[in-house]
Design a protein around this motif. Structure first.
Motif, short mmCIF file in Angstrom:
data_model
loop_
_atom_site.label_atom_id
_atom_site.label_comp_id
_atom_site.label_asym_id
_atom_site.label_seq_id
_atom_site.Cartn_x
_atom_site.Cartn_y
_atom_site.Cartn_z
N GLU A 135 0.87 -1.12 0.04
CA GLU A 135 -0.13 -0.03 0.01
C GLU A 135 0.85 1.20 -0.02
OE1 GLU A 135 -0.67 -2.80 1.50
OE2 GLU A 135 -2.83 -3.04 2.11
N LEU A 136 2.08 1.20 0.74
CA LEU A 136 2.78 2.26 0.96
C LEU A 136 3.64 2.58 -0.43
CD1 LEU A 136 4.21 4.51 2.58
CD2 LEU A 136 6.25 2.55 2.89
N ALA A 137 3.93 1.49 -1.15
CA ALA A 137 4.61 1.77 -2.55
C ALA A 137 3.59 2.65 -3.41
CB ALA A 137 4.84 0.15 -3.22
N GLY A 138 2.25 2.12 -3.32
CA GLY A 138 1.26 2.70 -4.19
C GLY A 138 1.08 4.40 -3.89
N GLU A 139 1.13 4.52 -2.55
CA GLU A 139 0.92 5.89 -1.91
C GLU A 139 1.95 6.71 -2.24
OE1 GLU A 139 0.61 5.96 2.51
OE2 GLU A 139 1.98 7.86 2.26
N ILE A 140 3.39 6.20 -2.38
CA ILE A 140 4.45 7.18 -2.60
C ILE A 140 5.08 6.89 -4.09
CG2 ILE A 140 5.47 7.04 -0.21
CD1 ILE A 140 7.62 5.31 -1.55
N LYS A 141 3.97 6.39 -4.97
CA LYS A 141 4.28 6.18 -6.25
C LYS A 141 5.67 5.51 -6.42
CE LYS A 141 0.60 9.03 -7.91
NZ LYS A 141 -0.53 8.03 -7.52
N ALA A 142 5.92 4.53 -5.67
CA ALA A 142 7.40 4.04 -6.10
C ALA A 142 7.43 3.50 -7.47
CB ALA A 142 7.55 2.82 -5.10
N VAL A 143 8.62 3.60 -8.30
CA VAL A 143 8.88 3.00 -9.36
C VAL A 143 8.31 1.23 -9.38
CG1 VAL A 143 10.21 2.12 -11.56
CG2 VAL A 143 10.38 4.61 -10.15
N GLU B 122 5.18 -17.19 -22.15
CA GLU B 122 5.19 -15.90 -22.51
C GLU B 122 4.89 -14.81 -21.55
OE1 GLU B 122 3.23 -14.99 -26.42
OE2 GLU B 122 3.16 -17.29 -26.74
N GLU B 123 4.26 -15.08 -20.52
CA GLU B 123 4.45 -14.05 -19.40
C GLU B 123 5.60 -14.04 -18.73
OE1 GLU B 123 -0.45 -14.54 -17.74
OE2 GLU B 123 0.99 -16.13 -17.01
N ILE B 124 6.36 -15.13 -18.68
CA ILE B 124 7.49 -15.25 -17.99
C ILE B 124 8.69 -14.43 -18.83
CG2 ILE B 124 9.66 -16.77 -17.16
CD1 ILE B 124 7.55 -18.84 -16.38
N ILE B 125 8.72 -14.44 -19.98
CA ILE B 125 9.74 -13.83 -20.70
C ILE B 125 9.39 -12.45 -20.76
CG2 ILE B 125 8.90 -14.25 -23.15
CD1 ILE B 125 12.49 -14.61 -22.04
N ASN B 126 8.24 -11.99 -20.99
CA ASN B 126 7.90 -10.64 -20.83
C ASN B 126 8.35 -9.87 -19.47
OD1 ASN B 126 6.54 -9.84 -23.32
ND2 ASN B 126 4.76 -10.96 -22.78
N ALA B 127 8.08 -10.61 -18.63
CA ALA B 127 8.32 -10.15 -17.00
C ALA B 127 9.58 -10.17 -16.79
CB ALA B 127 7.71 -11.13 -16.14
N MET B 128 10.50 -10.82 -17.68
CA MET B 128 12.09 -10.56 -17.20
C MET B 128 12.82 -9.97 -18.57
SD MET B 128 13.61 -14.47 -17.11
CE MET B 128 12.77 -15.01 -15.60
N THR B 129 11.94 -9.22 -19.40
CA THR B 129 12.44 -8.27 -20.16
C THR B 129 12.04 -6.99 -20.34
OG1 THR B 129 11.07 -9.35 -21.97
CG2 THR B 129 13.24 -10.33 -21.83
N ILE B 130 10.83 -6.76 -21.05
CA ILE B 130 10.30 -5.48 -21.16
C ILE B 130 9.64 -4.90 -19.73
CG2 ILE B 130 7.96 -6.21 -21.99
CD1 ILE B 130 9.88 -3.12 -23.08
N ASN B 131 9.02 -5.62 -19.28
CA ASN B 131 8.52 -5.27 -17.61
C ASN B 131 9.52 -4.93 -16.65
OD1 ASN B 131 5.80 -5.37 -18.80
ND2 ASN B 131 4.94 -6.89 -17.61
N ALA B 132 10.89 -5.81 -16.78
CA ALA B 132 11.93 -5.76 -16.13
C ALA B 132 12.56 -4.54 -16.33
CB ALA B 132 12.73 -6.92 -16.13
N ALA B 133 12.47 -4.19 -17.63
CA ALA B 133 13.05 -2.83 -17.92
C ALA B 133 12.14 -1.74 -17.55
CB ALA B 133 13.25 -2.74 -19.52
N ALA B 134 10.82 -1.84 -17.25
CA ALA B 134 10.24 -0.65 -16.72
C ALA B 134 10.22 -0.68 -15.28
CB ALA B 134 8.38 -1.10 -16.92
N ALA B 135 10.70 -1.80 -14.88
CA ALA B 135 11.14 -1.68 -13.11
C ALA B 135 12.26 -0.96 -12.69
CB ALA B 135 11.15 -3.18 -12.65
N ILE B 136 13.01 -0.75 -13.72
CA ILE B 136 14.09 0.23 -13.68
C ILE B 136 14.28 1.44 -14.64
CG2 ILE B 136 15.68 -1.58 -12.70
CD1 ILE B 136 16.88 -2.00 -15.48
N SER B 137 13.22 1.66 -14.95
CA SER B 137 12.79 2.96 -16.06
C SER B 137 13.62 2.86 -17.28
CB SER B 137 13.09 4.33 -15.28
OG SER B 137 12.61 4.13 -13.95
#
Ligand code: NIG
Ligand code: FE
Length: 417
Positions: free
Chosen positions: A257-265, A348-363
Motif C-alpha cells: 500500500e505504501l508503494a502505491g501511496e508514494i508512487k514507487a517505480v 510468454e508471461e515469464i519472458i515478458n516479465a524478465m525483459t520489457i516489464n523488468a526494463a520498466a522496473a528500472i525505468s
C-alpha cells in the motif's frame, strides 16, 4: 550484424509495459531475423527480408534450432557483496526463521561484516565473477543494490563498485542505494540515529556524486516499519532518487500500500501483499518485481500471488534477487523455473516479465527489453527450439550466445569479451 533463420524469435515487442492479457503475448516471430547497426536494432522481420543487408554486414549468425529473446534484464539484485553464507543452510533446515537469524546478528549483518572487512578492489573482483556468470546465463542489464555496508564509508564503497563495473563490464548496471537494508549493530539502540545518517549524510552524497539512480528500503516486520520506510523513501525522492521498496516479503505490514501511496517505480517480493496492496500497485502503476527463487530458498511454502496481480492489472516483472542469503544464484533461467511452477506463470508471461516489464522496473523500457527497431541490440540466443522448450528443460544453461550493444560477448556458451 544479422541473425537469420531464427526458429523462434521472441521479440516482447508492442505496447509496454505489458499487463493482463497483453502479458501473454510475447510477439513471437517464426523464421525470424534481426538486423543491427552498431549498437542499435534497425530491422526485425521474418523470412528473407535480411538479404538486402548482406553486402554491408560483418557478422552473420544462424538462428536455426534457436530461441532468441531480448537480453534478459535482472531488475532486482544484491550482486555486490563479499563472502558467502552456506553455513546458514543447516540453520534453515533446523527451521530457524530468516528474521531470527538476522536478529541474532547473522543474515544480512554477517555479510555486512564481510563487506566491511574486504577492500573495494576485492569486492569488485568477486562481483565481476558473478556478473560474468550472469552474462553467461543470458543477462545483459542488472539492477544492483548497496545495503551490506550500512555505514557511510562502506555504502559508498559498494556504490563505487557499481559505478566501476558499469564502466568495465559488458553488463549495464543500474545502481540503487539500499542503506535501509537493516539497522547496523552500532545503531542497535539508536534506530533514529541510523535513519538520520541515511537521510542527512548518505543520500546527499550519493546524489551529488551520481552514485545511484534509485533508493530502496527493506520494509518488513522486524526491519523497517512503514513509517520509517515512508520517511526514508520520501527523503530520497526529494533528493532526486526514484523509489523502490522491499515490500511484504515475509509478513504483510501494508508495505505494498505504501508503494502505491508514494508512487514507487517498483515494489519487490510482495509474497504476503494484501488485496488492497495489490490494488494500490495496479492503480499507481507500480511494477511488482517478483522473486520466486527467494520464496523457495526461504522455505516460505508460499509464493507471491502472481495470478491475482496479473488479473488486477499490475505490471509484473521477475528477477533473481541474487544475494548471498536468500537467493544465491546468478541465473534468470532458475527464476524461469520457479516462476512457472511456483507463481504459475506461462512461458510468454515469464519472458515478458524478465525483459520489457523488468526494463520498466528500472525505468529503461524505452531503450531495452524488446527486439524492435530503435532499441539497443541486447540479444540472447538460446539452444532451445521454442520458448516452451526453454522453460520446460530446466536446471541447465541453455545460452548459446549473448550480444550486448551489438557486440558478441558470449559465443558457444563461452565468454568472448
Ligand atoms: O531481497 N530482503 C532483504 N534482502 C535480501 C536478502 C539479503 C540477505 O539475506 O543477505 C532479499 O531477500
Ligand atoms: Fe532483495
Amino acid at each position: 550484424m544479422i541473425i537469420k533463420n531464427i526458429d523462434c524469435l521472441v521479440t516482447c515487442g508492442g505496447s509496454y509495459p505489458k499487463t493482463r492479457e497483453k502479458l501473454k503475448d510475447a510477439q513471437i516471430i517464426k523464421n525470424g531475423y534481426i538486423v543491427a547497426d552498431n549498437d542499435t536494432i534497425v530491422d526485425v522481420g521474418s523470412g528473407n527480408g535480411y538479404k538486402k543487408y548482406l553486402n554491408n554486414c560483418d557478422v552473420v549468425i544462424d538462428g536455426r534450432g534457436k530461441t532468441v529473446t531480448p537480453g534478459l534484464v535482472d531488475s532486482h539484485t544484491h550482486v555486490v557483496y563479499a563472502g558467502s553464507r552456506e553455513f546458514e543452510l543447516s540453520l534453515k533446515l533446523k527451521n530457524v526463521k530468516y528474521i531470527d537469524i538476522l536478529k541474532a546478528g547473522g543474515g544480512i549483518l554477517s555479510t555486512v561484516n564481510s563487506v566491511r572487512n574486504t577492500s573495494r578492489e576485492d569486492i569488485e573482483s568477486e562481483t565481476k565473477k558473478r556478473l560474468d556468470l550472469m552474462l553467461l546465463h543470458g543477462t545483459t542489464t542488472v539492477e544492483s543494490k548497496s545495503g551490506y555496508g550500512l555505514d557511510f564509508e562502506n555504502e559508498i564503497k559498494m556504490l563505487s563498485v557499481n559505478k566501476n563495473l558499469n564502466e568495465k563490464h559488458p553488463i549495464s548496471i543500474v545502481s540503487t542505494y539500499l542503506g535501509a537494508h537493516a539497522v547496523p549493530e552500532e545503531f542497535k539502540y539508536n534506530r533514529n540515529g541510523y535513519i538520520d545518517l541515511i537521510i542527512n549524510s548518505v543520500i546527499p552524497y550519493v546524489k551529488e556524486h551520481n552514485l545511484a539512480e534509485f533508493i530502496d528500503c527493506f520494509c518488513e516486520k522486524g526491519v523497517f516499519s512503514v513509517e520509517e520506510a515512508r520517511k526514508i523513501l520520501e527523503a530520497g525522492k526529494k533528493a532526486g532518487l526514484k523509489a523502490k521498496i522491499h515490500a511484504d516479503e515475509v509478513e504483510s505490514i501494508s508495505a505494498a500500500e505504501l508503494a502505491g501511496e508514494i508512487k514507487a517505480v517498483s515494489a519487490e517480493h510482495l509474497v504476503s501483499a494484501s488485496d488492497e496492496g495489490i490494488k494500490s500497485l495496479a492503480e499507481n502503476k507500480v511494477t511488482a518485481v517478483l522473486l520466486p527463487t527467494t520464496s523457495f530458498y526461504l522455505m516460505l511454502n508460499k509464493f507471491a500471488r502472481a495470478r491475482r496481480m496479473i488479473e488486477e492489472g499490475v505490471i509484473v516483472a521477475l528477477a533473481t534477487d541474487c544475494n548471498p542469503g536468500t537467493s544465491p544464484t546468478e541465473s534468470l533461467q532458475s527464476t524461469m523455473t520457479f516462476a512457472c511452477f511456483g507463481l504459475k506463470m506461462l512461458p510468454e508471461e515469464i519472458i515478458n516479465a524478465m525483459t520489457i516489464n523488468a526494463a520498466a522496473a528500472i525505468s529503461r523500457e524505452k531503450e531495452i527489453g524488446s527486439i524492435e527497431k530503435g532499441k539497443k541490440a541486447d540479444i540472447t540466443v538460446f539452444n532451445a527450439k521454442n520458448l516452451d522448450y526453454l522453460i520446460y528443460h530446466f536446471g541447465v544453461n541453455a545460452v548459446d550466445a549473448v550480444i550486448k550493444a551489438g557486440e558478441v560477448v558470449v559465443k558457444n556458451g563461452q565468454l568472448v569479451y
